[in-house]
Design an enzyme around this catalytic site. Structure first.
Site, PDB file in Angstrom:
ATOM      1  N   PHE A 125      52.915  48.586  51.959  1.00 60.83           N
ATOM      2  CA  PHE A 125      54.094  49.653  51.178  1.00 60.83           C
ATOM      3  C   PHE A 125      54.989  49.189  52.602  1.00 60.83           C
ATOM      4  O   PHE A 125      54.720  49.046  54.139  1.00 60.83           O
ATOM      5  CB  PHE A 125      53.785  50.670  51.456  1.00 60.83           C
ATOM      6  CG  PHE A 125      54.506  51.600  50.703  1.00 60.83           C
ATOM      7  CD1 PHE A 125      55.599  51.667  49.306  1.00 60.83           C
ATOM      8  CD2 PHE A 125      55.668  52.821  51.065  1.00 60.83           C
ATOM      9  CE1 PHE A 125      56.302  52.064  48.877  1.00 60.83           C
ATOM     10  CE2 PHE A 125      56.961  53.216  50.644  1.00 60.83           C
ATOM     11  CZ  PHE A 125      56.963  53.409  49.180  1.00 60.83           C
ATOM     12  N   ASP A 204      47.005  54.790  54.746  1.00 62.50           N
ATOM     13  CA  ASP A 204      47.307  54.841  54.544  1.00 62.50           C
ATOM     14  C   ASP A 204      47.151  55.631  52.747  1.00 62.50           C
ATOM     15  O   ASP A 204      46.502  54.732  52.120  1.00 62.50           O
ATOM     16  CB  ASP A 204      48.505  53.847  53.863  1.00 62.50           C
ATOM     17  CG  ASP A 204      50.027  54.773  53.366  1.00 62.50           C
ATOM     18  OD1 ASP A 204      49.733  55.899  52.504  1.00 62.50           O
ATOM     19  OD2 ASP A 204      50.939  55.238  54.251  1.00 62.50           O
ATOM     20  N   TYR A 229      53.340  63.820  47.550  1.00 61.90           N
ATOM     21  CA  TYR A 229      53.799  64.125  45.799  1.00 61.90           C
ATOM     22  C   TYR A 229      53.725  63.254  45.259  1.00 61.90           C
ATOM     23  O   TYR A 229      55.106  63.232  43.823  1.00 61.90           O
ATOM     24  CB  TYR A 229      55.642  63.733  46.399  1.00 61.90           C
ATOM     25  CG  TYR A 229      55.757  62.964  47.355  1.00 61.90           C
ATOM     26  CD1 TYR A 229      56.428  61.315  46.616  1.00 61.90           C
ATOM     27  CD2 TYR A 229      55.752  62.827  48.481  1.00 61.90           C
ATOM     28  CE1 TYR A 229      56.414  60.323  47.417  1.00 61.90           C
ATOM     29  CE2 TYR A 229      56.608  61.901  49.051  1.00 61.90           C
ATOM     30  CZ  TYR A 229      57.150  60.772  48.912  1.00 61.90           C
ATOM     31  OH  TYR A 229      56.627  59.830  49.473  1.00 61.90           O
ATOM     32  N   LYS A 230      52.536  62.380  44.832  1.00 57.90           N
ATOM     33  CA  LYS A 230      52.415  61.546  44.185  1.00 57.90           C
ATOM     34  C   LYS A 230      51.243  62.054  43.809  1.00 57.90           C
ATOM     35  O   LYS A 230      51.481  63.186  42.758  1.00 57.90           O
ATOM     36  CB  LYS A 230      51.905  60.402  44.432  1.00 57.90           C
ATOM     37  CG  LYS A 230      53.058  59.030  45.263  1.00 57.90           C
ATOM     38  CD  LYS A 230      52.760  58.631  45.923  1.00 57.90           C
ATOM     39  CE  LYS A 230      53.785  57.672  46.574  1.00 57.90           C
ATOM     40  NZ  LYS A 230      53.506  56.662  47.254  1.00 57.90           N
ATOM     41  N   ARG A 383      54.122  49.522  36.570  1.00 56.66           N
ATOM     42  CA  ARG A 383      52.887  50.406  36.654  1.00 56.66           C
ATOM     43  C   ARG A 383      52.869  51.204  36.057  1.00 56.66           C
ATOM     44  O   ARG A 383      54.015  51.530  36.486  1.00 56.66           O
ATOM     45  CB  ARG A 383      53.578  50.754  38.541  1.00 56.66           C
ATOM     46  CG  ARG A 383      53.279  50.008  39.640  1.00 56.66           C
ATOM     47  CD  ARG A 383      53.307  50.262  40.628  1.00 56.66           C
ATOM     48  NE  ARG A 383      54.128  51.793  40.314  1.00 56.66           N
ATOM     49  CZ  ARG A 383      54.528  52.642  42.175  1.00 56.66           C
ATOM     50  NH1 ARG A 383      53.610  52.190  43.257  1.00 56.66           N
ATOM     51  NH2 ARG A 383      55.490  53.480  42.384  1.00 56.66           N
TER      52      ARG A 383
HETATM   53  C1  LIG Z   1      54.348  56.814  48.782  1.00 51.55           C
HETATM   54  C2  LIG Z   1      54.061  56.176  50.138  1.00 51.55           C
HETATM   55  C3  LIG Z   1      54.764  56.426  51.336  1.00 51.55           C
HETATM   56  C4  LIG Z   1      55.829  57.587  51.415  1.00 51.55           C
HETATM   57  O1  LIG Z   1      56.079  57.205  52.542  1.00 51.55           O
HETATM   58  P1  LIG Z   1      56.752  58.840  52.903  1.00 51.55           P
HETATM   59  O2  LIG Z   1      57.518  58.627  54.739  1.00 51.55           O
HETATM   60  O3  LIG Z   1      56.807  59.992  52.928  1.00 51.55           O
HETATM   61  O4  LIG Z   1      58.716  59.032  52.122  1.00 51.55           O
HETATM   62  C5  LIG Z   1      54.142  55.732  52.604  1.00 51.55           C
HETATM   63  N1  LIG Z   1      53.064  54.875  52.605  1.00 51.55           N
HETATM   64  C6  LIG Z   1      52.625  54.544  50.908  1.00 51.55           C
HETATM   65  C7  LIG Z   1      51.959  53.250  50.762  1.00 51.55           C
HETATM   66  C8  LIG Z   1      52.792  55.163  50.086  1.00 51.55           C
HETATM   67  O5  LIG Z   1      52.846  54.668  48.724  1.00 51.55           O
END
Ligand SMILES: *Cc1c(COP(=O)(O)O)cnc(C)c1O
Length: 423
Positions: A125, A204, A229-230, A383
């Site tokens: 990400f 992560d 939040y996911k 997705r």
């Molecule tokens: C959604 C997601 C994030 C979110 O990062 P925030 O700093 O909490 O907004 C980070 N890393 C990955 C791999 C994600 O899927």
């Protein structure tokens, strides 16, 4: 497609987790396949939040800190610990995933002083990669980031990790489940390999927590971060979490000294004395409103059981893959997720050259069709997030039928190719 409709109905009938759907705020005219970006709202969170605002904040004000709020982060941490296979004193809840990653990367690189290689992968990400690059630019000028390459854009070969990892590697930072293709690493394998080279691993878990069983302790994981939040259904921008293995906590230091990471914040002493436990990774006052709203989603996952949810998620994913292969591949779609089930998280990516406009047509139908909400990731990925707590097999069937219709009738033609800001 009729035989699939029947099969979906049968599978829904047999689904022992189906009752959990009712725990969420649903719209009968919408199929939601974006639980991997923002999970649905649990009905219990709705009630909890309004009570909290009215009574705890409105009536009790500052007294609520001692009555309800001061232990809240630990209560939530203990529940997240259950979901990711860790001890409760190994989880801190707060801040964003990016910030937690920053804190741990800094701590890890300091502790591995003298080693200069950092490994991540090209599927990661963007925020994770930015944190690593920024850290090198600002604080660790002699370090170098090396990205594992994917030969098919979907997965990372085990052999390539073995080849890149060496004695000079300070840190490997990877997403356990990758956000686009859904590829899932072998956590045990990577941890063992890293430890043989005296390197740290930071996982992560943003696309994994609540989607697949995670075994941080069992696989001897060093550190991890993740968002709530996911698949944890914590609500938009809800606080993230961080994990540090118990016996590493003493060695690792939070780069940000602050009162909530102090041993005794309410002594108001001007000398800084770091907390020795996981709380040393805190920064400031916990965001009570958004923190409290995480709990009902966690309770639902714990009630359902991560192993049961994984079984359902795999049944659903395999059903979805079969549908895509039979019904969508003849129309130019390709599956961009691993077909091997133990290398895959809980979402499936499909690609089509008109992916963006097909996605728009799903969200904004021009007739009586149900609204279907997946999400789009450039250049051409749709997705389909499977949240086994609330999605049904019939949802998947209806989604594929609808995509097929959109492509057959070229319904997407009425949309511009220009992208909206949030996709
Ligand atoms: C959604 C997601 C994030 C979110 O990062 P925030 O700093 O909490 O907004 C980070 N890393 C990955 C791999 C994600 O899927």
């Amino acid at each position: 497609m009729d035989q699939y409709h029947k099969k979906a109905a049968e599978l829904d009938c047999k689904d022992t987790l189906a009752k959990f759907t009712d725990e969420f705020v649903n719209d009968d005219n919408m199929i939601y396949l974006d639980g991997n970006s923002l999970g649905k709202l649990p009905k219990r969170s709705q009630k909890l939040s309004s009570d909290l605002i009215r009574k705890q904040w409105g009536d009790r004000l500052i007294r609520s800190w001692n009555e309800h709020w001061i232990d809240l982060p630990q209560t939530i941490a203990a529940k997240i610990a259950k979901i990711v296979g860790a001890r409760e004193d190994e989880i801190f809840v707060g801040d964003s995933t990016s910030l937690n990653l920053y804190k741990l990367v800094f701590a890890a690189l300091k502790a591995k002083h003298g080693k200069t290689k950092i490994i991540s992968d090209s599927l990661n990400f963007p925020t994770d990669i930015y944190v690593l690059k920024g850290m090198i630019e600002r604080h660790f000028e002699n370090h170098k980031l090396e990205l594992l390459k994917s030969s098919d854009g979907i997965s990372i070969d085990k052999q390539s990790i073995r080849e890149l990892l060496d004695e000079n590697t300070a840190l490997i930072s990877l997403s356990y489940v990758t956000y686009k293709s859904s590829f899932m690493y072998d956590m045990r394998y990577v941890n063992d390999l890293a430890h043989q080279n005296n390197s740290f691993v930071i996982w992560d878990l943003s696309h994994a927590a609540g989607a697949v069983p995670v075994h941080l302790n069992e696989t001897d994981a060093d550190m991890a971060v993740g968002c709530t939040y996911k698949y944890l259904n914590g609500g938009p921008g809800s606080p993230a979490f961080l994990y540090v293995k118990k016996d590493l906590q003493e060695k690792l230091l939070n780069p940000i000294w602050s009162w909530f990471s102090h041993e005794k914040p309410f002594d108001f002493d001007l000398n800084y004395l770091s907390n020795q436990g996981i709380q040393k990774f805190a920064i400031g006052t916990p965001p009570v409103l958004s923190m409290a709203a995480i709990e009902p989603g966690l309770d639902l996952l714990i009630e359902a059981g991560m192993e049961n949810l994984r079984d359902k998620s795999l049944l659903m994913s395999n059903f979805l893959i079969e549908l895509i292969q039979k019904e969508l591949e003849p129309f130019g779609f390709e599956i961009a997720s691993p077909l091997e089930e133990n290398r895959r998280g809980s979402h499936i990516s499909i690609q089509h050259e008109e992916g963006y406009r097909i996605n728009r047509a799903l969200i904004e139908p021009m007739d009586e069709s149900k609204i279907i909400i997946p999400d789009f990731r450039p250049p051409n990925n749709i997705r389909l997030g499977i949240a086994p707590l609330y999605n049904s097999f019939t949802d998947l069937y209806e989604c594929i039928l609808r995509i097929k219709t959109i492509v057959e009738t070229k319904e997407y033609d009425r949309f511009s190719k220009e992208r909206l800001t949030v996709t």
